[in-house]
Design a protein around this motif. Structure first.
Motif, PDB file in Angstrom:
ATOM      1  N   PRO A  25     -10.411   6.285   2.627  1.00  0.00           N
ATOM      2  CA  PRO A  25     -11.489   5.103   2.939  1.00  0.00           C
ATOM      3  C   PRO A  25     -10.595   4.540   4.310  1.00  0.00           C
ATOM      4  O   PRO A  25     -11.696   3.748   4.770  1.00  0.00           O
ATOM      5  CB  PRO A  25     -11.442   4.345   1.604  1.00  0.00           C
ATOM      6  N   LEU A  26      -9.528   4.405   4.424  1.00  0.00           N
ATOM      7  CA  LEU A  26      -8.914   3.707   5.767  1.00  0.00           C
ATOM      8  C   LEU A  26      -9.064   4.505   6.845  1.00  0.00           C
ATOM      9  O   LEU A  26      -8.820   3.914   7.908  1.00  0.00           O
ATOM     10  CB  LEU A  26      -7.475   3.731   5.232  1.00  0.00           C
TER      11      LEU A  26
ATOM     12  N   THR B  85     -18.413   1.964   9.228  1.00  0.00           N
ATOM     13  CA  THR B  85     -18.341   0.629   8.358  1.00  0.00           C
ATOM     14  C   THR B  85     -19.695   0.314   8.213  1.00  0.00           C
ATOM     15  O   THR B  85     -20.540  -0.476   9.108  1.00  0.00           O
ATOM     16  CB  THR B  85     -17.570  -0.183   9.050  1.00  0.00           C
TER      17      THR B  85
ATOM     18  N   ASP C 285     -10.958  -7.371   3.689  1.00  0.00           N
ATOM     19  CA  ASP C 285      -9.472  -7.249   3.390  1.00  0.00           C
ATOM     20  C   ASP C 285      -8.682  -8.676   3.011  1.00  0.00           C
ATOM     21  O   ASP C 285      -7.588  -8.700   3.028  1.00  0.00           O
ATOM     22  CB  ASP C 285      -8.832  -6.644   4.533  1.00  0.00           C
TER      23      ASP C 285
ATOM     24  N   GLY D 153       0.803  -1.320   0.036  1.00  0.00           N
ATOM     25  CA  GLY D 153      -0.129   0.121   0.086  1.00  0.00           C
ATOM     26  C   GLY D 153       0.672   1.159   0.212  1.00  0.00           C
ATOM     27  O   GLY D 153       0.303   2.414   0.346  1.00  0.00           O
TER      28      GLY D 153
ATOM     29  N   TRP E  49     -10.107  -1.922   0.483  1.00  0.00           N
ATOM     30  CA  TRP E  49      -9.422  -0.459   0.065  1.00  0.00           C
ATOM     31  C   TRP E  49      -9.492  -0.308  -1.364  1.00  0.00           C
ATOM     32  O   TRP E  49      -9.896   0.730  -1.894  1.00  0.00           O
ATOM     33  CB  TRP E  49      -8.164  -0.414   0.757  1.00  0.00           C
ATOM     34  N   HIS E  50      -8.823  -1.432  -2.064  1.00  0.00           N
ATOM     35  CA  HIS E  50      -8.641  -1.228  -3.782  1.00  0.00           C
ATOM     36  C   HIS E  50      -9.931  -0.942  -4.270  1.00  0.00           C
ATOM     37  O   HIS E  50     -10.112  -0.079  -5.241  1.00  0.00           O
ATOM     38  CB  HIS E  50      -7.959  -2.109  -4.246  1.00  0.00           C
TER      39      HIS E  50
ATOM     40  N   ASN F 122      -5.614  -2.851   6.649  1.00  0.00           N
ATOM     41  CA  ASN F 122      -4.870  -1.880   6.618  1.00  0.00           C
ATOM     42  C   ASN F 122      -4.450  -1.721   5.271  1.00  0.00           C
ATOM     43  O   ASN F 122      -5.174  -1.874   4.382  1.00  0.00           O
ATOM     44  CB  ASN F 122      -3.413  -2.356   7.244  1.00  0.00           C
ATOM     45  N   ARG F 123      -3.014  -0.994   4.841  1.00  0.00           N
ATOM     46  CA  ARG F 123      -2.894  -0.689   3.798  1.00  0.00           C
ATOM     47  C   ARG F 123      -2.300  -1.908   2.708  1.00  0.00           C
ATOM     48  O   ARG F 123      -2.000  -1.882   1.760  1.00  0.00           O
ATOM     49  CB  ARG F 123      -1.952   0.445   3.588  1.00  0.00           C
TER      50      ARG F 123
ATOM     51  N   ASN G  15      -4.921  -4.947   0.618  1.00  0.00           N
ATOM     52  CA  ASN G  15      -6.205  -4.889   1.107  1.00  0.00           C
ATOM     53  C   ASN G  15      -7.312  -4.718  -0.214  1.00  0.00           C
ATOM     54  O   ASN G  15      -7.570  -3.511  -0.503  1.00  0.00           O
ATOM     55  CB  ASN G  15      -6.363  -3.702   2.083  1.00  0.00           C
TER      56      ASN G  15
ATOM     57  N   ALA H  20     -13.084   1.410   4.528  1.00  0.00           N
ATOM     58  CA  ALA H  20     -12.564   0.058   3.967  1.00  0.00           C
ATOM     59  C   ALA H  20     -11.739  -0.530   5.487  1.00  0.00           C
ATOM     60  O   ALA H  20     -10.777   0.285   5.864  1.00  0.00           O
ATOM     61  CB  ALA H  20     -11.576   0.102   2.950  1.00  0.00           C
TER      62      ALA H  20
END
Lengths: 607, 278, 248
Positions: free
Chosen positions: A463-464, A470, C45, A182, A528-529, A521-522, A525, A518
């Motif tokens: 978004p994170l 959520t 995730d 990320g 997130w994408h 974490n980065r 993920n 999302a």
């Protein structure tokens, strides 16, 4: 504040399918530094899905073929709103591009004389598609990849661009995240080539992969570029319909090119019942003639109606289903097994010519296509519209920003002929790479402001943000809702009120997307994408819906229930989508430049 | 130095998430090959009961010695190549099979199919696909001793020679001695004839499907269309090669059975049935 | 249809473990569908790679119930669903996260293999004449979708980590496609023997077994290459013979 790595290139290519790779090879051959960014691993881009072949007037099988015929076929298929200059360059240069692939190691099927084999395809007057069984796209991308890796191109895999950065009007770089951890990357470049492909993920039933979220169209739009003809979304007539989990997966047109026929539930070859006037003279009126055409045993035979253009075949299938004559799972029957009545060793022939189709149905649907018919129905396949480019240079309306392949528009007009997209990739990929390299050599380094980078970075991280609520499903649910709505409201047959509803619906989804959260974490993920892809996907969907509302007629892939016919006033206009000063999307109509007399003559000669 | 490229720990011997009965194939290979080797070794040391009338056991073919001290007269076989047991033989025990069997054994030991099979069954390298292994170190066929596998094609040359010899044996198995004059001139067919013919058939299928032969007859070329005859050979070998494993096992079991058949007939335990036409 | 339990490996470079997920399975579903469903329902995730979902791109490689397979081509109704279905990442490569592995080693290996070098064109337009018969062998190898399942199952990489000395089945197939190409004039045999370690292959045929494209990797690519290496380095007779009758 999160950190980012800065990397500088002369030319940055975004997307590593056929067009992106070809552009990268061309640009790097001039000795400048070239970066290539792709969302997936190298060699996995959507080009691998292309099956049937690449159209090029090599005239290996039928010596009557020429670039002029190819040009005329492309224009007719596109209902004459194509960029005629692109159609001309495409038809003229495709043969050289195909031969070049062979010089780089591609292994096409051969004719008896040892030349590159060509097959019949919808809308092409002669057998024209150079192919390798039904995995031509794989052959193309692998050839370009294997050639490209020795050219000194700096490849950044699994790296997604979230915004373009500008220096005034000119494009100056791209901001991206790498999936693995990320981490952010800032690519500075003198010129950028967009080769990001299409928008198929905006629809529920699609042959397109998760990558096809309209990134290129959206990035260019937000950088101030024009998009054109976004209403023209091609629904491929033959996608799988059963079982549900494979719905939409492509069944190559090559099946029909090899003699496959479409039948309804009562066993009737319904395509003979509806042949459009402008194709009447070139279409067979009985099955025997169609068979002679398919087997290339009679040079004067006309093509069977199954090989009419994709928009038409898709509509015909839909009509049968609506009339209650569809297959059990809401499609039509596509039968290739019947050719055993005609030729010995039909089973081996089918497996040889259509190996991956055989495999696909066997593995995924438990159907043996050498003995049973397939069930097929329309699936979202391709967008003819996209970034507006100059026919010669492939530069968009933004200086330094080029585009090639599916994300660029112009070549295909209102409907793309099968086989023209693979040749599109290599012809215009090369031109875009060449002109981007020239642009980079003729212009200095642009500057990028820290503030712009910071806002790109914050947007990507949003978004994170753990303070966001959520809601169940999150980004995935928004995507599903959009797909559902686009499928029913801006699908194959369209109506004004439904599309207006869709535009409103998109506004509501945009609000939801602006607050999407999302979890996690980065590091690699997908939640997130998916959240970050929503911006492009919603933009692309909006552009399609709004353009479709403005074009009040039916033409090519754009079919309206409330305007059933082609209208003269739309005969030579493109719909233009651009961002207004207020940040709102504006849609206008613009006339197409007049076609030169000699090209007009070619079209008339082939009518 | 090898970079550490795997963060998932390697599984110990026999460990896997596979749910199928992956251990059956290596176990069967182990049992059958072991039984064969034990029997063949025992049979090779017997130095008797390898000729029955006009039948010769493939383990003892070609018939090398027919001298008085060999205990057989070589009746029916005109190709007793040498006379007495060689004077240079120093070991206390002697059997002509010890001079013969190394060649077919070498051919099978270095065969591409058997290599894969016995590495799995005898050396657990690996026992089956995606199953953990017992050892950390690995040399493969990259260094001694297994680098010697590369001489497979020389064993092939001998194997082809043996096919002719065994074909001659099978041919001889058609000629019986009805009047007991020691001349085998009566044409006929016995069960033993069929056994020996089958043996030649299976060994031919196995030998002519050899990977090395496939390479030598045409696989080494890149262009086939200009040499149709070679291409035909290549296609034939390729065709046999696709079932190389089946040929390998059938021929192995049959060659052992051929020896058993001749042995038991010679010992008088089984009686060979035959008919003569002349 | 039924609720099924999936044991999915979750973790990264440092540590990881199997976690159980339950999801509804319907007719015709493949393992990748189940993973996506779990991703949307209860593990947003959960990392997995995929693209085409039709067995054409080779992205979704993983180990399903212990065997290396494409998730998109593994149908659930062909499996025993009474037991939990285990899904773990490929084991021959370092884990990035969950089901995603770092396959960059493969791309580095490919770069080291000598590229295609055709003979001069046969015709004035820069084209060549080749018979279908002559390209068929190469076409089989070019079906490869680079899913790297063969690399994963090969014990030389999987268990013995010979990544520095051995290029793996995928790149023997790649070498074979170049070496047997009717137009190619490059010689890669010395590399195959020395730096690429073809001698490490001990013919387990596991690569052939897992290949989703049904390429006969061992019999048609690796063994013929081994034989060509024998010609060049181990067999004095053929070496002599080839002096009078060159290979091309």
């Amino acid at each position: 504040m999160a950190e980012y790595e800065t990397i500088e290139f002369d030319v940055l290519i975004i997307g590593a399918g056929g067009a992106g790779l070809r552009a990268a090879i061309e640009a790097s051959s001039t000795g400048i530094s070239v970066g290539l960014v792709c969302k997936s691993l190298l060699g996995k881009a959507h080009t691998v899905m292309a099956e049937g072949g690449m159209a090029a007037a090599l005239a290996n099988v039928d010596e009557r073929d020429s670039w002029k015929t190819h040009f005329a076929d492309t224009m007719r298929g596109g209902y004459y709103i194509n960029n005629w200059r692109m159609a001309q360059l495409h038809a003229q240069q495709a043969p050289d591009r195909v031969r070049e692939l062979e010089a780089w190691g591609a292994v096409f099927d051969r004719t008896r004389e040892g030349k590159i084999m060509q097959r019949n395809f919808g809308g092409h007057a002669h057998p024209r598609l150079a192919h390798v069984g039904d995995r031509t796209g794989l052959e193309m991308i692998r050839t370009l990849q294997d050639h490209g890796i020795h050219q000194g191109i700096d490849v950044h895999m699994e790296c997604t661009v979230t915004s373009l950065l500008m220096d005034g009007d000119r494009v100056a770089g791209a901001f991206a995240y790498a999936r693995e951890l990320g981490k952010f990357k800032l690519f500075k470049a003198k010129a950028i080539v967009m080769a990001t492909g299409g928008i198929g993920r905006a629809y529920k039933i699609t042959s397109n992969s998760w990558e096809y979220t309209g990134d290129g169209q959206s990035l260019a739009y937000h950088a101030g570029a024009d998009l054109i003809d976004m209403e023209f979304v091609q629904f491929h007539p033959t996608g799988m319909v059963w079982p549900p989990s494979v719905r939409g997966i492509l069944v190559t047109e090559g099946v029909r090119g090899e003699g496959g026929v479409l039948k309804n539930s009562s066993g009737e070859r319904f395509m003979f019942g509806d042949i459009p006037d402008n194709y009447k003279s070139s279409t067979a009126d009985n099955p025997e003639e169609g068979w002679r055409y398919v087997t290339k045993t009679d040079r004067n035979a006309r093509r069977p109606p199954e090989l009419l253009t994709r928009d038409h075949v898709a509509r015909c299938i839909l009509k049968e289903v609506k009339a209650g004559r569809g297959s059990p799972h809401g499609g039509a029957f596509l039968d290739i097994s019947w050719i055993k009545e005609k030729i010995p060793n039909a089973e081996a022939h089918i497996k040889k010519k259509l190996p991956s189709m055989y495999h696909q149905f066997k593995e995924l649907a438990g159907i043996d296509i050498t003995t049973e018919p397939m069930e097929v129905g329309p699936t979202t396949h391709y967008v003819m519209g996209g970034i507006r480019v100059d026919g010669e240079t492939q530069m968009s309306t933004v200086p330094g920003l080029f585009a090639a392949g599916e994300c660029a528009a112009g070549l295909h007009g209102a409907n793309r002929l099968g086989g023209n997209s693979l040749s599109d990739l290599i012809v215009f990929g090369k031109l875009a790479g060449e002109h981007a390299a020239r642009f980079a050599q003729e212009n200095g380094k642009p500057a990028i402001s820290d503030a712009d980078v910071n806002s790109a970075l914050l947007e990507a991280l949003a978004p994170l943000d753990s303070s966001r609520a959520t809601n169940a499903g999150g980004a995935y649910q928004i995507q599903y809702d959009l797909q559902e709505m686009m499928q029913s409201n801006v699908g194959i047959i369209r109506q004004e009120d439904e599309m207006l509803e869709a535009v409103q619906g998109i506004e509501a989804l945009k609000q939801r997307a602006a607050n999407v959260a999302a979890p996690g974490n980065r590091q690699y993920n997908p939640g997130w994408h998916t959240a970050l892809d929503l911006k492009s996907l919603l933009l692309a969907a909006e552009a399609v819906a709004r353009s479709a509302i403005v074009r009040k007629e039916s033409r090519g892939a754009h079919t309206r229930d409330d305007y059933k016919n082609k209208e003269e006033k739309f005969d030579s206009v493109n719909t233009i989508v651009r961002m207004g000063k207020d940040g709102q999307m504006q849609v206008t109509l613009e006339s197409i430049p007049k076609i030169p007399a000699e090209l007009k003559q070619i079209i008339d000669d082939h009518k | 130095m090898s970079e550490d490229l795997s963060s998932l720990k390697r599984r110990p011997w026999g460990m896997t998430l596979r749910q199928d009965t992956w251990w059956i194939v290596p176990l069967v290979v182990f049992l059958v090959l072991t039984s064969f080797v034990v029997y063949a070794t025992w049979a090779a040391f017997q130095n008797e009961h390898y000729v029955h009338r006009n039948y010769l056991s493939p383990f003892y073919s070609p018939l090398l010695f027919t001298g008085g001290d060999m205990g057989i007269s070589g009746d029916g076989h005109q190709h007793g190549l040498f006379g007495d047991k060689p004077g240079w033989w120093l070991l206390p025990f002697f059997s002509p099979a010890l001079l013969i069997l190394p060649f077919p054994a070498g051919f099978r030991m270095t065969c591409y199919y058997y290599r894969g099979a016995y590495y799995k069954a005898f050396w657990a390298d690996p026992s089956a696909c995606a199953v953990g292994e017992p050892r950390n170190n690995y040399l493969g066929e990259n260094s001694l001793p297994l680098i010697l596998q590369n001489i497979h094609r020389y064993f092939l040359y001998f194997a082809i020679l043996f096919l002719f010899i065994l074909a001659y044996d099978a041919f001889s198995a058609f000629f019986f001695d009805n009047d007991g004059d020691g001349k085998f001139t009566n044409f006929g067919v016995g069960v033993g004839t069929l056994v020996l013919c089958m043996n030649v058939f299976l060994l031919t299928g196995y030998t002519f499907g050899c990977h090395s032969l496939r390479h030598l007859v045409g696989g080494w070329m890149d262009i086939f269309s200009s040499t149709p005859a070679k291409t035909k050979c290549y296609d034939c070998v390729s065709c046999l090669n696709r079932q190389h494993m089946v040929w390998a096992w059938c021929s192995l079991l049959w060659v052992a059975f051929s020896d058993v058949y001749v042995r038991l007939c010679s010992m008088g335990i089984w009686t060979d049935v035959y008919f003569t036409f002349t | 249809m039924a609720r099924v339990t999936f044991k999915i490996w979750r973790g990264d470079k440092q540590a990881g473990e199997f976690k159980e997920y339950n999801t509804e399975v319907s007719e015709g579903m493949v393992v990748l569908d189940a993973v996506h469903q779990i991703q949307a329902e209860s593990a947003n995730d959960l990392a997995c790679r995929w693209n085409c979902k039709a067995g054409k791109c080779g992205s979704c490689s993983a180990e399903i119930n212990g065997m290396p397979r494409l998730m998109c081509m593994t149908r659930l109704n062909d499996m025993n669903l009474d037991e939990p279905v285990s899904i773990e990442p490929m084991r021959a490569f370092p884990v990035m996260k969950d089901l995603v592995t770092d396959v960059s080693w493969n791309y580095r290996v490919k770069k080291k293999i000598k590229p295609f070098k055709p003979r001069l064109p046969d015709n004035d337009d820069g084209s060549w004449n080749m018979q279908q018969q002559d390209v068929e062998r190469v076409q089989e190898f070019r079906k490869c979708i680079e899913c790297f399942l063969c690399q994963d199952v090969c014990h030389v990489l999987r268990d013995h980590h010979k990544h520095d000395e051995f290029i793996g089945p995928r790149y023997f197939v790649y070498n074979a496609a170049l070496e047997m190409h009717p137009l190619d004039e490059e010689d890669r045999l010395a590399d195959l023997k020395k730096s690429q370690g073809i001698g490490y292959c001990n013919i387990t045929k596991c690569c052939t077994k897992v290949c989703p494209e049904n390429i006969t990797i061992t019999d048609n690519a690796i063994i013929p290459l081994k034989e060509r290496v024998v010609d060049e380095f181990y067999d004095p007779l053929t070496k002599l013979f080839r002096i009078f009758k060159p290979r091309k």
